[in-house]
Structures are given as structure tokens and as C-alpha cells.
Write a protein that holds these residues in place. Structure first.
Motif, PDB file in Angstrom:
ATOM      1  N   THR A 104       0.831  -1.215   0.000  1.00  0.00           N
ATOM      2  CA  THR A 104       0.000   0.000   0.000  1.00  0.00           C
ATOM      3  C   THR A 104       0.860   1.258   0.000  1.00  0.00           C
ATOM      4  OG1 THR A 104      -0.193  -0.150   2.412  1.00  0.00           O
ATOM      5  CG2 THR A 104      -1.986  -1.094   1.103  1.00  0.00           C
ATOM      6  N   ASP A 105       2.147   1.113   0.307  1.00  0.00           N
ATOM      7  CA  ASP A 105       3.046   2.269   0.253  1.00  0.00           C
ATOM      8  C   ASP A 105       3.236   2.762  -1.175  1.00  0.00           C
ATOM      9  OD1 ASP A 105       3.410   2.086   2.993  1.00  0.00           O
ATOM     10  OD2 ASP A 105       5.270   0.946   2.850  1.00  0.00           O
ATOM     11  N   THR A 106       2.947   1.883  -2.139  1.00  0.00           N
ATOM     12  CA  THR A 106       3.110   2.264  -3.543  1.00  0.00           C
ATOM     13  C   THR A 106       1.859   2.934  -4.109  1.00  0.00           C
ATOM     14  OG1 THR A 106       2.308   0.132  -4.402  1.00  0.00           O
ATOM     15  CG2 THR A 106       4.666   0.296  -3.867  1.00  0.00           C
ATOM     16  N   ILE A 107       0.774   2.955  -3.333  1.00  0.00           N
ATOM     17  CA  ILE A 107      -0.483   3.543  -3.806  1.00  0.00           C
ATOM     18  C   ILE A 107      -0.435   5.051  -3.619  1.00  0.00           C
ATOM     19  CG2 ILE A 107      -2.996   3.491  -3.624  1.00  0.00           C
ATOM     20  CD1 ILE A 107      -1.802   0.782  -4.333  1.00  0.00           C
ATOM     21  N   PRO A 108      -0.712   5.841  -4.658  1.00  0.00           N
ATOM     22  CA  PRO A 108      -0.688   7.304  -4.512  1.00  0.00           C
ATOM     23  C   PRO A 108      -1.654   7.790  -3.434  1.00  0.00           C
ATOM     24  CG  PRO A 108      -0.786   6.682  -6.833  1.00  0.00           C
ATOM     25  CD  PRO A 108      -1.010   5.424  -6.044  1.00  0.00           C
ATOM     26  N   GLN A 109      -1.283   8.850  -2.757  1.00  0.00           N
ATOM     27  CA  GLN A 109      -2.107   9.365  -1.666  1.00  0.00           C
ATOM     28  C   GLN A 109      -3.473   9.825  -2.151  1.00  0.00           C
ATOM     29  OE1 GLN A 109      -1.299   9.141   1.611  1.00  0.00           O
ATOM     30  NE2 GLN A 109      -3.427   9.752   1.946  1.00  0.00           N
ATOM     31  N   HIS A 110      -3.531  10.356  -3.370  1.00  0.00           N
ATOM     32  CA  HIS A 110      -4.816  10.844  -3.871  1.00  0.00           C
ATOM     33  C   HIS A 110      -5.812   9.690  -4.056  1.00  0.00           C
ATOM     34  CE1 HIS A 110      -4.650   9.544  -8.159  1.00  0.00           C
ATOM     35  NE2 HIS A 110      -3.343   9.670  -8.026  1.00  0.00           N
ATOM     36  N   VAL A 111      -5.307   8.488  -4.342  1.00  0.00           N
ATOM     37  CA  VAL A 111      -6.170   7.314  -4.457  1.00  0.00           C
ATOM     38  C   VAL A 111      -6.721   6.946  -3.081  1.00  0.00           C
ATOM     39  CG1 VAL A 111      -6.250   4.847  -4.989  1.00  0.00           C
ATOM     40  CG2 VAL A 111      -5.018   6.419  -6.502  1.00  0.00           C
ATOM     41  N   LYS A 112      -5.856   6.928  -2.072  1.00  0.00           N
ATOM     42  CA  LYS A 112      -6.291   6.606  -0.715  1.00  0.00           C
ATOM     43  C   LYS A 112      -7.310   7.627  -0.215  1.00  0.00           C
ATOM     44  CE  LYS A 112      -1.843   4.491   0.471  1.00  0.00           C
ATOM     45  NZ  LYS A 112      -0.634   4.584   1.334  1.00  0.00           N
ATOM     46  N   ASP A 113      -7.059   8.900  -0.511  1.00  0.00           N
ATOM     47  CA  ASP A 113      -7.988   9.955  -0.087  1.00  0.00           C
ATOM     48  C   ASP A 113      -9.346   9.774  -0.747  1.00  0.00           C
ATOM     49  OD1 ASP A 113      -5.965  11.068   1.443  1.00  0.00           O
ATOM     50  OD2 ASP A 113      -5.440  12.596  -0.060  1.00  0.00           O
ATOM     51  N   ASP A 114      -9.334   9.385  -2.021  1.00  0.00           N
ATOM     52  CA  ASP A 114     -10.582   9.168  -2.755  1.00  0.00           C
ATOM     53  C   ASP A 114     -11.380   8.029  -2.127  1.00  0.00           C
ATOM     54  OD1 ASP A 114     -12.493   9.434  -4.782  1.00  0.00           O
ATOM     55  OD2 ASP A 114     -11.469   8.009  -6.070  1.00  0.00           O
ATOM     56  N   VAL A 115     -10.691   6.923  -1.783  1.00  0.00           N
ATOM     57  CA  VAL A 115     -11.361   5.789  -1.140  1.00  0.00           C
ATOM     58  C   VAL A 115     -11.929   6.216   0.209  1.00  0.00           C
ATOM     59  CG1 VAL A 115     -11.006   3.524  -0.085  1.00  0.00           C
ATOM     60  CG2 VAL A 115      -9.998   4.026  -2.320  1.00  0.00           C
ATOM     61  N   ASP A 116     -11.128   6.897   1.012  1.00  0.00           N
ATOM     62  CA  ASP A 116     -11.568   7.310   2.349  1.00  0.00           C
ATOM     63  C   ASP A 116     -12.780   8.233   2.282  1.00  0.00           C
ATOM     64  OD1 ASP A 116      -9.496   5.862   3.441  1.00  0.00           O
ATOM     65  OD2 ASP A 116      -8.151   7.586   3.649  1.00  0.00           O
ATOM     66  N   LEU A 117     -12.810   9.077   1.271  1.00  0.00           N
ATOM     67  CA  LEU A 117     -13.883  10.061   1.167  1.00  0.00           C
ATOM     68  C   LEU A 117     -15.158   9.481   0.563  1.00  0.00           C
ATOM     69  CD1 LEU A 117     -14.805  13.045   1.387  1.00  0.00           C
ATOM     70  CD2 LEU A 117     -13.876  13.394  -0.925  1.00  0.00           C
ATOM     71  N   ASN A 118     -15.025   8.611  -0.444  1.00  0.00           N
ATOM     72  CA  ASN A 118     -16.189   8.242  -1.255  1.00  0.00           C
ATOM     73  C   ASN A 118     -16.699   6.819  -1.071  1.00  0.00           C
ATOM     74  OD1 ASN A 118     -16.486  10.749  -2.737  1.00  0.00           O
ATOM     75  ND2 ASN A 118     -14.523  10.238  -3.678  1.00  0.00           N
ATOM     76  N   ARG A 119     -15.954   5.955  -0.418  1.00  0.00           N
ATOM     77  CA  ARG A 119     -16.432   4.594  -0.234  1.00  0.00           C
ATOM     78  C   ARG A 119     -17.611   4.583   0.747  1.00  0.00           C
ATOM     79  NH1 ARG A 119     -13.552  -0.605   2.619  1.00  0.00           N
ATOM     80  NH2 ARG A 119     -15.180  -2.068   1.981  1.00  0.00           N
ATOM     81  N   VAL A 120     -18.687   3.842   0.398  1.00  0.00           N
ATOM     82  CA  VAL A 120     -19.895   3.857   1.241  1.00  0.00           C
ATOM     83  C   VAL A 120     -20.400   2.473   1.637  1.00  0.00           C
ATOM     84  CG1 VAL A 120     -20.679   6.085   0.363  1.00  0.00           C
ATOM     85  CG2 VAL A 120     -21.426   3.984  -0.770  1.00  0.00           C
ATOM     86  N   ASP A 121     -19.958   1.406   0.937  1.00  0.00           N
ATOM     87  CA  ASP A 121     -20.558   0.092   1.194  1.00  0.00           C
ATOM     88  C   ASP A 121     -20.334  -0.376   2.627  1.00  0.00           C
ATOM     89  OD1 ASP A 121     -17.746  -0.237   0.309  1.00  0.00           O
ATOM     90  OD2 ASP A 121     -18.151  -2.364   0.630  1.00  0.00           O
ATOM     91  N   HIS A 122     -19.176  -0.087   3.209  1.00  0.00           N
ATOM     92  CA  HIS A 122     -18.881  -0.527   4.571  1.00  0.00           C
ATOM     93  C   HIS A 122     -19.539   0.358   5.619  1.00  0.00           C
ATOM     94  CE1 HIS A 122     -16.223   2.735   3.884  1.00  0.00           C
ATOM     95  NE2 HIS A 122     -15.425   2.528   4.917  1.00  0.00           N
ATOM     96  N   LYS A 123     -20.080   1.495   5.184  1.00  0.00           N
ATOM     97  CA  LYS A 123     -20.792   2.380   6.108  1.00  0.00           C
ATOM     98  C   LYS A 123     -22.268   2.005   6.192  1.00  0.00           C
ATOM     99  CE  LYS A 123     -17.552   6.119   5.086  1.00  0.00           C
ATOM    100  NZ  LYS A 123     -17.362   7.421   4.406  1.00  0.00           N
TER     101      LYS A 123
END
Length: 286
Positions: A10-29
Motif C-alpha cells: 500500500t506504500d506504492t499507492i498514490p495518496q490521492h487514491v487513498k484519499d478518494d477511497v476514504d472520502l467516497n467509499r460507502v458500502d462498509h458504512k
């Protein structure tokens, strides 16, 4: 594919991708978070999409350089069957050249699926082909039976496939077919796609079994039983995403996401119920 995904840091994943997941993912909520893939899983999923987008979805580059590339039996079988259906439709419409093109695609994919059979394991396998590899993935999942849908199983292979599918300790409990074999160390009803019965997969398996009814004495009874058990669990417990293969239940009587498997009022399941009822049980009350 867990082991392959986990090899992606996961260290190779760009931060903007992680931010997008954190902001927009809803299925687990909306659903029960521990039943869904974790955020690190989604970082990897979306990280690959971001990477492939940068490469303009260049297939050859993805196979050569991506940390993840799998020859997938499920999608390949659907692709083969879809092209067969299109070829038939185009023939009926008097468009032979287009029909021939679709039929060639179907035959090409069928041949590729046939090549996934590994004699030492007596099963078809997904193949890890990332970065020059050609490594069979032998984890026992329901996908290993999908070559039936494409007609890619030989007469010699068929008894092994059917015996494995009909084993009550693996893939044929009270309400088959579990997405992961019951006796696998990875079977886990608390996790997504780790053992639940999915009506949409059952429909594909039923269509696959129907292709081989005259090839093996067990198959007609198996396909009829699978139709009945699939309709029974949906009628008994509602239109949910997936079900417990041991009892057909969705865990809990209340129609709440916290007490059930997956999401309720699930259109995929409703569509499968209509298809199976209309095609195979039109005159039978469920």
C-alpha cells in the motif's frame, strides 16, 4: 486472489487514491464493515485502476508490468457464452459475417478456458500472468466450475468436475454453491466472497450443467436440485445479496443490514429469481 493482492504494498499507492477511497467509499458504512473488504483492499483495487488509467488501459503493458494480472475463468466463461448467444442471434437476423466473428471469439475463449485445466490438481484454475508469470491459482472456489458454462470441459475431465461439485463437504451443502469450498481454510462466512451462496453464480452454474445433461448420469438431478434450492432460499428469506450455504438463511429475521448477509432488496437476486422461475419452474408454485 488474496495472496496476489497482498503482495502489492500500500506504500506504492498514490495518496490521492487513498484519499478518494476514504472520502467516497460507502458500502462498509451502510453494511457491516467486517463483512466487506478492508480499506487497504480498496486502496489496492483503486490503485490498480489509477495505474491502468495512466497506461491508457494498454493490455500488453498491463500484462508485462502490472503487479496484478489474472486469467479469470468466471469472466472468460461469461464472455464465451455471451458471444455464442450473439452469434445465434446474428445468424437468425441474417448477418452471417458478424455471427462468424462472435463465434470465433467464443471458440477462442473456450480454447483458452480448456487450457486452464491442471491435471495434477484435477481442476480448472485461474492463472496469475502478471510480469511474465504463468502460475495456476488452485484455491477451491466456485469459479473452477464455470468452464461448464462455456462448454470447455472435456468428457475425460467431466467426472472429476462433477464429483468435486457434488461433494457435500466441499461445494454441495444444503444450499449450494458456496463461493469457497466448505473444507477450505479460507472458507469464512464473515467475509465477502469467502463462502456464501450467490444466486447469480448458481444461475451460471445451472446453465453450465444444462449443457452437459446427456454426458453424466448425475447432472440432470444436480441441475434440477440447484434450481429448486436457489428458488427456495430466495423465497424463504428474501432478495438478499448472498446466503448461508448450510441453511439458506441470511442471518436474522429483521430486514436490516446489521443483521443480514450483504444488502437487501438486491436487484441481481430478484432478476435471478425471475429468470429461474420463468425459464424452469413456470408452472410450479414456490
Amino acid at each position: 486472489w488474496d495472496d496476489i493482492y497482498r503482495s502489492i504494498s500500500t506504500d506504492t499507492i498514490p495518496q490521492h487514491v487513498k484519499d478518494d477511497v476514504d472520502l467516497n467509499r460507502v458500502d462498509h458504512k451502510r453494511g457491516k464493515a467486517e463483512h466487506r473488504p478492508g480499506n487497504k483492499d480498496y486502496y489496492r483495487y483503486m490503485g490498480l485502476i489509477d495505474l491502468y488509467g495512466q497506461w491508457n488501459w494498454d493490455y500488453k503493458k498491463i500484462i508485462k508490468e502490472s503487479p496484478f494480472a489474472v486469467k479469470n475463468m468466471l469472466m472468460s466463461a461469461i464472455w464465451a457464452r455471451a458471444n455464442e448467444a450473439l452469434a445465434g442471434l446474428l445468424t437468425d437476423l441474417g448477418r452471417p459475417e458478424e455471427a462468424e466473428k462472435c463465434q470465433k471469439w467464443a471458440e477462442q475463449t473456450k480454447k483458452a478456458l480448456a487450457a486452464t485445466w491442471k491435471e495434477e490438481h484435477k481442476q480448472h484454475c485461474d492463472i496469475d500472468v502478471a510480469q511474465g508469470k504463468y502460475q495456476p491459482i488452485i484455491d477451491p472456489t466456485s469459479s473452477m466450475f464455470l468452464p461448464l458454462l462455456a462448454g470447455a470441459v472435456t468428457d475425460e475431465q467431466l467426472p472429476h468436475v462433477i464429483n468435486r461439485l457434488s461433494d457435500e463437504n466441499q461445494f454441495w451443502p444444503s444450499y449450494p454453491v458456496p463461493s469457497t469450498a466448505l473444507n477450505s481454510e479460507k472458507f469464512d462466512l464473515s467475509r465477502y466472497w469467502r463462502g456464501h451462496t450467490w444466486p447469480v453464480i448458481n444461475m451460471l452454474l445451472i446453465e453450465g450443467l444444462k449443457r452437459y445433461e446427456n454426458k453424466h448420469e448425475k447432472i440432470k438431478d444436480m441441475s434440477e436440485s440447484l434450481i429448486d434450492s436457489t428458488l427456495e432460499m430466495i423465497a424463504g428469506f428474501g432478495f438478499y445479496e448472498y446466503y448461508d450455504p448450510t441453511n439458506g438463511q441470511t442471518r436474522g429475521e429483521e430486514d436490516t443490514y446489521e443483521k443480514t448477509f450483504g444488502f437487501g432488496s438486491f436487484s441481481w437476486t430478484a432478476a435471478m429469481f425471475i429468470l429461474l422461475q420463468e425459464k424452469y419452474r413456470k408452472h410450479k408454485t414456490i
